[in-house]
Each structure stands twice: as C-alpha cells, then as structure tokens.
Write an enzyme that holds these catalytic residues in place. Sequence first.
Site, PDB file in Angstrom:
ATOM      1  N   ARG A 185       0.844  -1.191   0.000  1.00  0.00           N
ATOM      2  CA  ARG A 185       0.000   0.000   0.000  1.00  0.00           C
ATOM      3  C   ARG A 185       0.876   1.237   0.000  1.00  0.00           C
ATOM      4  NH1 ARG A 185      -3.679  -2.178  -1.545  1.00  0.00           N
ATOM      5  NH2 ARG A 185      -5.764  -2.460  -0.698  1.00  0.00           N
ATOM      6  N   GLU A 231      -2.025   7.952  -4.399  1.00  0.00           N
ATOM      7  CA  GLU A 231      -2.239   7.521  -5.786  1.00  0.00           C
ATOM      8  C   GLU A 231      -3.679   7.834  -6.195  1.00  0.00           C
ATOM      9  OE1 GLU A 231      -1.260   3.312  -4.973  1.00  0.00           O
ATOM     10  OE2 GLU A 231      -3.351   2.810  -5.435  1.00  0.00           O
ATOM     11  N   HIS A 254      -0.416   0.369  -9.725  1.00  0.00           N
ATOM     12  CA  HIS A 254      -1.194  -0.520  -8.835  1.00  0.00           C
ATOM     13  C   HIS A 254      -1.834  -1.679  -9.629  1.00  0.00           C
ATOM     14  CE1 HIS A 254      -3.490  -0.549  -4.771  1.00  0.00           C
ATOM     15  NE2 HIS A 254      -3.348  -1.777  -5.238  1.00  0.00           N
TER      16      HIS A 254
HETATM   17  C1  8YV Z   1      -6.728  -3.747  -5.813  1.00  0.00           C
HETATM   18  C2  8YV Z   1      -5.255  -4.433  -4.037  1.00  0.00           C
HETATM   19  O1  8YV Z   1      -7.791  -4.080  -5.007  1.00  0.00           O
HETATM   20  O2  8YV Z   1      -6.190  -6.469  -3.345  1.00  0.00           O
HETATM   21  C3  8YV Z   1      -5.731  -5.383  -3.016  1.00  0.00           C
HETATM   22  O3  8YV Z   1      -5.637  -5.037  -1.821  1.00  0.00           O
HETATM   23  O4  8YV Z   1      -4.652  -3.459  -3.727  1.00  0.00           O
HETATM   24  C4  8YV Z   1      -5.559  -4.637  -5.477  1.00  0.00           C
HETATM   25  O5  8YV Z   1      -5.793  -5.964  -5.773  1.00  0.00           O
HETATM   26  C5  8YV Z   1      -7.050  -3.843  -7.247  1.00  0.00           C
HETATM   27  O6  8YV Z   1      -6.200  -2.953  -7.861  1.00  0.00           O
HETATM   28  C6  8YV Z   1      -8.480  -3.528  -7.601  1.00  0.00           C
HETATM   29  O7  8YV Z   1      -8.672  -2.149  -7.765  1.00  0.00           O
END
Ligand code: 8YV
Length: 331
Positions: free
Chosen positions: A239, A268, A286
């Site tokens: 993150r 972001e 991401h």
């Molecule tokens: C995002 C993620 O959810 O699973 C997570 O925690 O950060 C990613 O898989 C994905 O980019 C969907 O927006």
Amino acid sequence: MTKPKVWISRPFFPDIVDRLREHFDVSAEPEERAFSAAELAERLADSDAAIVGLADKIDGKVLEAAPKLRFVANLGVGYNNLDIDALTQAGVGASNTPDVLNETVADYAWALMLAAARRVGEAERWLRDGQWHGSRFEGWLGADVHGKTIGILGMGRIGQAIARRAAGFRARVIYHNRSRLDAALERECAATYVDKASLLAQSDHLILVLPYTPANHHAIGEAELKAMKPTAVLVNIARGGIVDDAALARALATGTIASAGVDVFEGEPSVHPDLLKIENIVLSPHIASASRDTRRDMAALAVDNVLAAFGHGPHAGRPPTIINPGVLADA
Ligand code: 8YV
C-alpha cells in the site's frame, strides 16, 4: 416484489455482473473514477448492497446517508478504504477478496524485484531513446537476485507465496511479521524469522507486503532506508503510505539504496514528482493483482459474497470472505 438494489462503483466483467441480476436491481457505473464522499452518499442512499474498490472510502459519514445498506463487497484483499468499525456499528457486513490473488501478486512482486535489480525499465527507455550504438561490457550492471537474501516484511499469505518462489532462485528468505509463523509453515516457506532491524540490515532485496494501518504508516522512512544495504532493492506491492515516498526518492537519488520497484503510492493515482524524475526505479500503476484470471476471480468472489449475504447462491447466508461475521450473527 421489488428486488434489492446493488450499486457497483466501476464496470467489470459483464458475465459476472449478470449473476446478480436474477436477485438484484443492478446499477453499475459506466467508467472507473474516484467518487467524492457526497457522490458515494448519493449513490448509496437507496442501495441495499455495494461492490466497491480501494478508491471508494466508506466511512461513518457516508453510512449515515445509506440507511438501507446491508452489505459492502470490496474488490481487493486490503480494505483500508472501509471503516470496519463504522460498518459493524451500522450493522453492515463487509467482505474482501483474500487468497484468490496471492499467487498473481507474488508473481508481480518477483517481476518488480527482478526488473529493478536488473534495470529492465531504465535499459528499455535508453534503447527506445535511440541510444544503443554499441555494447559496453561494463554497461548496465545490475544486482543478482539468485543466491541472494530476500527479505519479506509482512508474512501473510501473499508473503508466503513470495517466499515459496525463492527456492528456484536458490535465494535465502528472511522475514519479519507481527507474529512468527508456526514452525511447519516456516519450514514449508523455507523462511527464517528475524527482527525488523536485522531484516533491514541483511536483506539484499526487501519486499513489503504489510497491510496499511495507522501503525504501519511510513514503516519505511528515512531511518529504515539508511539501515538498508546501499546495493539493496526495495519492492512495495502493499500500500502507498507504508513507504515515505519523499524519503524514498531522496534515498534513490543519493545512493542510500540501489533501486526500487513500486506499484503503490501515497495519494495515488498521483505519484510524488521526485519519484518520476528518478531513473533507478520501476513504477507501475497498482497492477499487482491485474492478471486476466485473477481479476475475474476477485470479481466473482465479490459477487458471491453479495449473493450469499442476501441468502442466494452456494454460500447462502454465509458470505465466504466476510470481514465482520458478527454482523450476520446479530441480524
Ligand atoms: C486492488 C489491491 O484491489 O487487493 C488489493 O488489496 O490493492 C488490489 O488488488 C485492485 O487494484 C483492484 O482495484
């Protein structure tokens, strides 16, 4: 009889969304974008369920405007966009998408580590720029990954999947985590537990896989970067906010560490401008979980959770990856 309403904050795989239509009145946003708190409140005002993503911050204030809401399914394993206490207090169930993305995210962590260590991005930019006029034996020297010490900060299921891949590289794995894995799991992952200071000092390549919590804010800042080897590669697929991006930019510019591979950023989709100026970093928007198969699996799991919360599908009454199951017990 009117069907309950589900709001989906972004378009995704129409065949998977269609599985909801028998039981729900579905409204899906036509494009993916960030919604303000006021927009979320407006869209959830009449919704019984929602499927949301990291950019959708669901907090107590938004929930006050959503009296009918019973369930929120998050498209992601991390759910720092959801205020779980507020949801639980409001009697709203919440789910995430664990496990289905472990292997894909682990693949991507290795991709970033290898790309940053071997300078793939820099070399490609140079080639595209028309600068390749002859080879230099000592040009483009990078760091080996095979046979080195890989450090993992945060040893949940994704961290373990990253560790298991090290065997093929004959690399040693050390890790630090809030709690130590049990001995059988440590053996299976061939990973050795160390304290955070030893992890920083000994890792040739350090991969961050921590959840974002207030306690993990800037877990890697100036002091931690200084404690790493000057030849080290840092990888963040966890993150934004876990790394102090300004401190990382300084560390890369001044040689405190050698390079980095970063998929997630503080604030972001804006990226700290100093990171954009640096050559020795691989940046991506991401996408660690973004394989065709895994994004479908994440979407299907979110849909399964919503169906189950309303008594439908194979998991009727038991959303398979609910975060706050007490809410259902209280219902
Ligand atoms: C995002 C993620 O959810 O699973 C997570 O925690 O950060 C990613 O898989 C994905 O980019 C969907 O927006």
